[in-house]
Design a protein around this motif. Structure first.
Motif, PDB file in Angstrom:
ATOM      1  N   LEU A 171       0.791  -1.263  -0.114  1.00 25.22           N
ATOM      2  CA  LEU A 171       0.016  -0.050   0.096  1.00 25.22           C
ATOM      3  C   LEU A 171       0.886   1.220  -0.154  1.00 25.22           C
ATOM      4  O   LEU A 171       1.989   1.354   0.509  1.00 25.22           O
ATOM      5  N   GLN A 188      -2.744   5.061   1.298  1.00 28.68           N
ATOM      6  CA  GLN A 188      -3.719   3.991   1.573  1.00 28.68           C
ATOM      7  C   GLN A 188      -3.599   3.546   2.971  1.00 28.68           C
ATOM      8  O   GLN A 188      -4.761   3.166   3.551  1.00 28.68           O
ATOM      9  N   ASN A 205      -5.424   5.695   5.099  1.00 25.55           N
ATOM     10  CA  ASN A 205      -6.793   5.835   5.258  1.00 25.55           C
ATOM     11  C   ASN A 205      -7.409   4.528   5.726  1.00 25.55           C
ATOM     12  O   ASN A 205      -8.342   4.637   6.486  1.00 25.55           O
ATOM     13  N   HIS A 206      -6.662   3.349   5.915  1.00 25.93           N
ATOM     14  CA  HIS A 206      -6.946   2.266   6.897  1.00 25.93           C
ATOM     15  C   HIS A 206      -6.933   2.536   8.080  1.00 25.93           C
ATOM     16  O   HIS A 206      -7.911   2.067   8.691  1.00 25.93           O
ATOM     17  N   CYS A 259     -11.990   9.859   0.453  1.00 22.68           N
ATOM     18  CA  CYS A 259     -11.122   8.585   0.902  1.00 22.68           C
ATOM     19  C   CYS A 259     -11.698   7.510   1.562  1.00 22.68           C
ATOM     20  O   CYS A 259     -11.425   6.285   1.263  1.00 22.68           O
ATOM     21  N   LEU A 319     -12.722   3.604   0.319  1.00 23.56           N
ATOM     22  CA  LEU A 319     -12.362   2.555   1.140  1.00 23.56           C
ATOM     23  C   LEU A 319     -13.243   1.697   1.544  1.00 23.56           C
ATOM     24  O   LEU A 319     -13.157   0.477   1.279  1.00 23.56           O
ATOM     25  N   GLN A 326     -14.547  -0.286  -1.538  1.00 25.23           N
ATOM     26  CA  GLN A 326     -13.266  -1.337  -1.971  1.00 25.23           C
ATOM     27  C   GLN A 326     -13.730  -2.497  -0.971  1.00 25.23           C
ATOM     28  O   GLN A 326     -13.654  -3.712  -1.320  1.00 25.23           O
TER      29      GLN A 326
END
Length: 340
Positions: A173, A177, A180-181, A277, A281, A284
């Motif tokens: 990532l 990313q 964001n997680h 964002c 996410l 996804q």
């Protein structure tokens, strides 16, 4: 005027009365219940419930109380014309909420298994549960237990697992990313609102004193003019994800005072960018929805903590809310599940 009892049994000195007094003292000490008139209303409501419990054969104890008992209690009160004794849907909702609050406080105070009789009864009676719900105040959107578990696995995949080979991990990532997680993880694992996430300072996480060395276990959320500053615990899985983000950020030398910056130069994360964002996410992860947005994660945290047996007052402090604002959650308590 004191509400007359339905039965002759005197509730004074009973375990029911003790539990109520302990709850009342805690609410008073926390400053969430100050008005003498409100205390008197709660006392009258509780005395009516206690008198009914002690008037049964066998007596209904706080340990044995079941949804069937609450059905019988409602039936005993149904149709009484006196305004202070009738059990209309709105009055039933207030009374069962009170019972739930007192029982949960008693269990938490004395380290007893959580009592869910009142919550289970409300789940089985939506006509009571939504008695105060207006069309402009719909129940909060939240994730189901399976959706929450799926999202936890999806988010946690962003950090390396001990003993796992590099093969099969896919493309690493980017730092954005990973950010964001970790940010979404704090919404689900610590109950933070989107604005809370953007306001977090780099030194907000606390690692000292935790059960696992170098792993954050609580986070400091600043006040925003409307709400005071607060601290909230972090679920272990979200803490591991946050720990990984902090390590990567330090390795990259990203500056700035914000825990989650927008750029490599440390620029603060803007509202619109953060929204996009988080939405991307969740999409996804297969949880895209026009309803609720990322606030669903905060609502899920609150509901699952309440269902776990955490007191309404404690969850309100973690969320930065007034206790009265918790009604939207107590109306929609979900089925038993492990806290996320």
């Amino acid at each position: 005027m004191v509400t007359p009892s339905l039965f002759d049994t005197d509730p004074v000195g009973s375990p029911h009365e003790t539990a109520f007094q302990e709850w009342l003292a805690a609410r008073s000490a926390a400053g969430t219940l100050r008005e003498a008139s409100s205390m008197a209303v709660y006392r009258d409501m509780w005395n009516g419930f206690t008198s009914w419990c002690l008037g049964q054969s066998p007596r209904v104890t706080l340990e044995s109380l079941s949804p069937a008992d609450l059905d019988a209690f409602k039936a005993a009160r149904y149709g009484i014309k006196s305004s202070d004794l009738s059990l209309s849907p709105r009055h039933a909702l207030r009374l069962v909420r009170l019972i739930d609050h007192v029982l949960r406080h008693r269990c938490a105070m004395h380290d007893l298994p959580p009592s869910t009789a009142a919550a289970d009864w409300l789940l089985a009676h939506p006509e009571i549960r939504y008695a105060e719900a207006a069309s402009a105040d719909p129940p909060p959107e939240f994730l189901s237990a399976s959706e929450a578990k799926h999202l936890i696995l999806f988010l946690s995949s962003a950090r390396p697992r001990p003993g796992a080979s590099s093969e099969g991990r896919g493309q690493p990532l980017t730092w954005q990313q990973l950010r964001n997680h970790a940010a979404v993880g704090l919404q689900l694992g610590a109950g933070l609102a989107p604005g809370d996430v953007r306001a977090l300072a780099i030194d907000a996480p606390t690692t000292a004193g935790g059960r696992v060395a170098d792993r954050p276990w609580k986070i400091a959320v600043p006040g925003n003019g409307n709400l005071p500053p607060r601290e909230t615990p972090i679920a272990p899985w979200a803490a591991e994800l946050l720990k990984h983000w902090l390590q990567v950020r330090a390795e990259l030398g990203i500056p700035g005072e914000q825990l989650f910056p927008s750029t490599r130069t440390g620029k603060p994360w803007g509202k619109e960018s953060h929204y996009r964002c988080a939405r991307e996410l969740l999409s996804q992860a297969g949880l895209d929805s026009a309803e609720g947005g990322s606030f669903r994660l905060r609502h899920t945290f609150a509901l699952r903590q309440l269902r776990r047996g955490t007191s309404v007052e404690q969850v309100a402090r973690w969320l930065g809310l007034e206790v009265e604002a918790m009604n939207k959650y107590t109306r929609v308590l979900i089925a038993p599940a492990d806290v996320v």
